[in-house]
Design an enzyme around this catalytic site. Structure first.
Site: not given
Length: 65
Positions: A39, A41, A43, A62
């Site tokens: 995804g 972000g 992390i 995504e």
């Protein structure tokens, strides 16, 4: 015709030391030849940064159809 406006770019999130530790731990679970979905972000970015030593990975994000 067409729109020649520049695309809006999202700023990369700030990465904390905790994010880096979690990302490296996740990357250790991955093996050569694995398929992973990642995804957006802090992390996920640290996971991707930790994958440089792996071979033959299939990576989905995504944005795929």
């Amino acid at each position: 015709m067409g729109n020649h406006q520049p695309l809006i770019e999202a700023q990369a999130p700030a990465i904390t030391e905790k994010d880096r530790i979690i990302g490296q731990y996740i990357a250790e679970l991955i093996q050569d030849g694995d398929s992973i979905q990642i995804g957006f972000g802090a992390i996920p970015n640290t996971v991707m940064d930790s994958l440089t030593k792996y071979k033959d990975l299939t990576i989905y994000n995504e944005c795929y159809d």
